[in-house]
Write a protein that holds these residues in place. Structure first.
Motif, PDB file in Angstrom:
ATOM      1  N   SER A   1      15.453  -4.440   6.040  1.00 35.35           N
ATOM      2  CA  SER A   1      15.581  -5.470   7.072  1.00 35.35           C
ATOM      3  C   SER A   1      14.364  -6.381   7.047  1.00 35.35           C
ATOM      4  CB  SER A   1      15.703  -4.794   8.429  1.00 35.35           C
ATOM      5  OG  SER A   1      14.571  -3.984   8.648  1.00 35.35           O
ATOM      6  N   VAL A   2      14.390  -7.435   7.830  1.00 38.36           N
ATOM      7  CA  VAL A   2      13.261  -8.362   7.911  1.00 38.36           C
ATOM      8  C   VAL A   2      12.084  -7.662   8.583  1.00 38.36           C
ATOM      9  CG1 VAL A   2      14.705 -10.400   7.919  1.00 38.36           C
ATOM     10  CG2 VAL A   2      14.103  -9.301  10.090  1.00 38.36           C
ATOM     11  N   LYS A   3      10.893  -8.256   8.436  1.00 39.37           N
ATOM     12  CA  LYS A   3       9.673  -7.703   9.019  1.00 39.37           C
ATOM     13  C   LYS A   3       9.302  -8.461  10.292  1.00 39.37           C
ATOM     14  CE  LYS A   3       7.496  -6.369   4.598  1.00 39.37           C
ATOM     15  NZ  LYS A   3       6.259  -6.523   3.787  1.00 39.37           N
ATOM     16  N   ASP A   4       8.655  -7.770  11.195  1.00 39.07           N
ATOM     17  CA  ASP A   4       8.098  -8.459  12.362  1.00 39.07           C
ATOM     18  C   ASP A   4       6.768  -9.101  11.983  1.00 39.07           C
ATOM     19  OD1 ASP A   4       6.029  -6.589  12.441  1.00 39.07           O
ATOM     20  OD2 ASP A   4       6.820  -5.492  14.149  1.00 39.07           O
ATOM     21  N   GLY A   5       6.105  -9.708  12.950  1.00 40.71           N
ATOM     22  CA  GLY A   5       4.872 -10.444  12.681  1.00 40.71           C
ATOM     23  C   GLY A   5       3.739  -9.590  12.148  1.00 40.71           C
ATOM     24  N   SER A   6       3.794  -8.283  12.359  1.00 42.21           N
ATOM     25  CA  SER A   6       2.731  -7.400  11.873  1.00 42.21           C
ATOM     26  C   SER A   6       3.074  -6.777  10.529  1.00 42.21           C
ATOM     27  CB  SER A   6       2.480  -6.284  12.894  1.00 42.21           C
ATOM     28  OG  SER A   6       3.513  -5.311  12.838  1.00 42.21           O
ATOM     29  N   GLY A   7       4.234  -7.140   9.959  1.00 39.30           N
ATOM     30  CA  GLY A   7       4.610  -6.606   8.662  1.00 39.30           C
ATOM     31  C   GLY A   7       5.448  -5.343   8.723  1.00 39.30           C
ATOM     32  N   ALA A   8       5.900  -4.972   9.907  1.00 40.31           N
ATOM     33  CA  ALA A   8       6.710  -3.758  10.041  1.00 40.31           C
ATOM     34  C   ALA A   8       8.188  -4.106   9.895  1.00 40.31           C
ATOM     35  CB  ALA A   8       6.460  -3.104  11.401  1.00 40.31           C
ATOM     36  N   TYR A   9       8.917  -3.264   9.162  1.00 42.81           N
ATOM     37  CA  TYR A   9      10.350  -3.477   8.975  1.00 42.81           C
ATOM     38  C   TYR A   9      11.084  -3.211  10.293  1.00 42.81           C
ATOM     39  CZ  TYR A   9       9.387  -3.658   4.022  1.00 42.81           C
ATOM     40  OH  TYR A   9       8.892  -4.027   2.781  1.00 42.81           O
ATOM     41  N   LEU A  10      11.931  -4.134  10.689  1.00 45.89           N
ATOM     42  CA  LEU A  10      12.642  -4.032  11.965  1.00 45.89           C
ATOM     43  C   LEU A  10      13.906  -3.188  11.821  1.00 45.89           C
ATOM     44  CD1 LEU A  10      12.134  -7.734  12.974  1.00 45.89           C
ATOM     45  CD2 LEU A  10      11.638  -5.821  14.503  1.00 45.89           C
ATOM     46  N   ILE A  11      14.062  -2.220  12.710  1.00 47.36           N
ATOM     47  CA  ILE A  11      15.267  -1.389  12.755  1.00 47.36           C
ATOM     48  C   ILE A  11      15.742  -1.347  14.203  1.00 47.36           C
ATOM     49  CG2 ILE A  11      16.203   0.920  12.339  1.00 47.36           C
ATOM     50  CD1 ILE A  11      14.217   1.348  10.147  1.00 47.36           C
ATOM     51  N   ASP A  12      17.002  -1.692  14.423  1.00 51.86           N
ATOM     52  CA  ASP A  12      17.533  -1.815  15.789  1.00 51.86           C
ATOM     53  C   ASP A  12      18.100  -0.479  16.265  1.00 51.86           C
ATOM     54  OD1 ASP A  12      18.528  -2.723  18.186  1.00 51.86           O
ATOM     55  OD2 ASP A  12      20.299  -3.675  17.299  1.00 51.86           O
TER      56      ASP A  12
ATOM     57  N   SER B   1      -3.114  -7.435  13.799  1.00 53.69           N
ATOM     58  CA  SER B   1      -4.113  -6.930  12.860  1.00 53.69           C
ATOM     59  C   SER B   1      -3.648  -7.182  11.441  1.00 53.69           C
ATOM     60  CB  SER B   1      -4.315  -5.439  13.082  1.00 53.69           C
ATOM     61  OG  SER B   1      -3.100  -4.761  12.867  1.00 53.69           O
ATOM     62  N   GLU B   2      -4.570  -7.479  10.550  1.00 49.26           N
ATOM     63  CA  GLU B   2      -4.220  -7.779   9.171  1.00 49.26           C
ATOM     64  C   GLU B   2      -4.321  -6.526   8.299  1.00 49.26           C
ATOM     65  OE1 GLU B   2      -8.379 -10.215   8.836  1.00 49.26           O
ATOM     66  OE2 GLU B   2      -7.344  -9.749   6.972  1.00 49.26           O
ATOM     67  N   HIS B   3      -3.373  -6.353   7.444  1.00 48.59           N
ATOM     68  CA  HIS B   3      -3.344  -5.198   6.553  1.00 48.59           C
ATOM     69  C   HIS B   3      -3.724  -5.619   5.141  1.00 48.59           C
ATOM     70  CE1 HIS B   3      -1.250  -2.254   9.198  1.00 48.59           C
ATOM     71  NE2 HIS B   3      -0.946  -3.345   9.840  1.00 48.59           N
ATOM     72  N   ASN B   4      -4.502  -4.767   4.493  1.00 45.74           N
ATOM     73  CA  ASN B   4      -4.787  -4.980   3.086  1.00 45.74           C
ATOM     74  C   ASN B   4      -3.637  -4.366   2.305  1.00 45.74           C
ATOM     75  OD1 ASN B   4      -5.576  -4.878   0.459  1.00 45.74           O
ATOM     76  ND2 ASN B   4      -7.744  -4.482   0.931  1.00 45.74           N
ATOM     77  N   GLU B   5      -2.692  -5.193   1.867  1.00 45.10           N
ATOM     78  CA  GLU B   5      -1.444  -4.692   1.306  1.00 45.10           C
ATOM     79  C   GLU B   5      -1.670  -3.885   0.041  1.00 45.10           C
ATOM     80  OE1 GLU B   5       1.079  -5.976   4.308  1.00 45.10           O
ATOM     81  OE2 GLU B   5       1.569  -4.792   2.556  1.00 45.10           O
ATOM     82  N   ARG B   6      -2.737  -4.210  -0.724  1.00 39.22           N
ATOM     83  CA  ARG B   6      -2.943  -3.494  -1.979  1.00 39.22           C
ATOM     84  C   ARG B   6      -3.375  -2.042  -1.722  1.00 39.22           C
ATOM     85  NH1 ARG B   6      -6.448  -8.287  -4.142  1.00 39.22           N
ATOM     86  NH2 ARG B   6      -6.591  -8.356  -1.890  1.00 39.22           N
TER      87      ARG B   6
ATOM     88  N   TRP C   1       2.177   2.906   1.975  1.00 38.31           N
ATOM     89  CA  TRP C   1       2.402   3.106   3.401  1.00 38.31           C
ATOM     90  C   TRP C   1       3.400   2.089   3.902  1.00 38.31           C
ATOM     91  CZ3 TRP C   1       0.784   7.054   6.423  1.00 38.31           C
ATOM     92  CH2 TRP C   1      -0.163   7.922   5.850  1.00 38.31           C
ATOM     93  N   ILE C   2       4.306   2.521   4.756  1.00 42.88           N
ATOM     94  CA  ILE C   2       5.332   1.623   5.274  1.00 42.88           C
ATOM     95  C   ILE C   2       5.294   1.666   6.790  1.00 42.88           C
ATOM     96  CG2 ILE C   2       7.837   1.351   5.519  1.00 42.88           C
ATOM     97  CD1 ILE C   2       8.016   2.181   2.554  1.00 42.88           C
ATOM     98  N   SER C   3       5.275   0.495   7.381  1.00 44.38           N
ATOM     99  CA  SER C   3       5.282   0.391   8.835  1.00 44.38           C
ATOM    100  C   SER C   3       6.691   0.008   9.278  1.00 44.38           C
ATOM    101  CB  SER C   3       4.263  -0.675   9.265  1.00 44.38           C
ATOM    102  OG  SER C   3       4.292  -0.854  10.649  1.00 44.38           O
ATOM    103  N   LEU C   4       7.214   0.770  10.241  1.00 41.55           N
ATOM    104  CA  LEU C   4       8.561   0.521  10.768  1.00 41.55           C
ATOM    105  C   LEU C   4       8.449   0.146  12.242  1.00 41.55           C
ATOM    106  CD1 LEU C   4      10.349   3.694   9.298  1.00 41.55           C
ATOM    107  CD2 LEU C   4      10.372   1.381   8.337  1.00 41.55           C
TER     108      LEU C   4
END
Lengths: 126, 126, 126, 126, 126
Positions: D52-63, D1-6, D11-14
């Motif tokens: 960290s880097v983001k996944d394909g949906s724009g969420a920050y990756l945390i292991d 899904s595409e997010h309207n970043e503006r 909001w932050i997706s993890l």
């Protein structure tokens, strides 16, 4: 995801409170006077109801608890009322009433009574 | 999402009641006379059944409980019947009967008996 | 969803039994002789195994329980064996054996022994 | 899904171990010296870390574990440490240490101590 | 997935902490002075609040716990406070306060009191 409606015409997707369930039309018709049967019955059914609108994936929208719908749907599949240890039977009872599944209600009332008795015994243990 | 069918030909996706499971064909063939083995056997199998239709993502649709299917699938993977503390063994038994997994039924009956005994002791504790 | 493979080259997506997990390559390499380390090791590793095929989203397919994989993966992340109260340690043990994580097995056997003792005491309570 | 970043810039997706969480930047900044605050602080923060880097949906990756992250995130939202009955507080403690949330650690240690005492009493019940 | 906004105008999708819920506008309006009612009321409501921004799928973003929101939403649907055995009522109380659902708070306080009493009895059992 796109569905091939012709191949899966006897499959019905439900969006219950945000969670998707897949089941067959015949499962939903098991208890003829229930709301679920009336929503998905054929046009000759005297008690036919209009099903709710569909979400973007084609699932019928139902504004109810998804968690407590699971034992309801299993009951329609095989006729047994089976709850896990941590599930509150009062939650399932509310759904049974909403969907008009009269045949399951005595069994749920029995489970609620047993659970209340057990809590009373736990609380008087000392 | 698109699947490369050639690379994953030995992988089977199941949509059980709305939840997706991934497993290998060899896991599903473990118990040859079970319904799962007959659905996914090769054409020489005398008891071959037609598998159900697929959903839009290519997963075979099965109108049963997803929760109680998990220990069933784990049993096919490694041969052990393992249930978490809050899982009702009666729920797994219904699935075992449906899928025709005869070898797991005695172990489930034993778990049900133990669980019933334990509840009786809890209830007579006072 | 599309992944930028260059930015996330140290991230690995696993599809364990139908559920997706994200982790770093370094986490999977923690126990060098385990199956996970050998699947994702660099080419100089003597014990290198071919990883399984990927699903449509690029996740490596593993035909095992997702639920019992979670404490396994947490163990690789921080070195502690931590199970919730309702989780059957026998389920985690089966996964530890499958993935060849020898270092976790003594701790799981201890948890299983404690849990069996506790059940025995509960059952002899009356 | 595409997010309207503006529209959703606060909001932050993890993506924590494969599960997506949505939260506001202000929630993540609650404890200024924590790793989460330093990852998402503005550029004037002396202790700024690169997220960290983001996944394909724009969420920050945390292991890390998604399950034990939930009470951590709720704590940042409202300041209370609240765990369900079956959740192992040791799992939450490991995450608190990882994220550098020093203020939550004494409360978790208290919960762990109470839980250990209770187990000891259960085990000496006979 | 694309939604037909005209057909589902009385349906509202919420993204609570990363989990999607579907409900009807009438459910959210049940308690008129609550934050949820004020967010989704019509323009004549004196206490109208601007709802939060939407995510890419059109769901309104709310930075709160998804788990403890479920019994809150069920309460708005049918008026009963029903918690499963492992759910911490303190978690639901925090959400009730946040959403301004005053009518549910006395019942939650009663559940919390009962749960605290029970723990005290368990801990003094030996």
């Amino acid at each position: 995801s796109e569905h091939n409606e012709r191949d899966v015409s006897d499959w019905i997707s439900l969006n219950v409170g945000g969670k998707h369930f897949m089941t067959s039309r015949s499962t939903l018709l098991k208890e003829p006077l229930s709301m679920l049967a009336r929503m998905f019955a054929d046009e000759n059914n005297l008690y036919l109801m209009n099903p709710s609108v569909k979400d973007g994936s084609g699932a019928y929208l139902i504004d109810r608890s998804p968690e407590y719908f699971e034992p309801i749907l299993n009951y329609l599949r095989h006729g047994q009322v089976i709850l896990d240890g941590n599930v509150n039977p009062n939650g399932v009872l509310e759904e049974a009433k909403f969907y008009g599944l009269d045949s399951i209600i005595p069994q749920l009332n029995k489970l609620i009574e047993e659970s209340t008795n057990q809590q009373g015994k736990d609380q008087s243990l000392t």
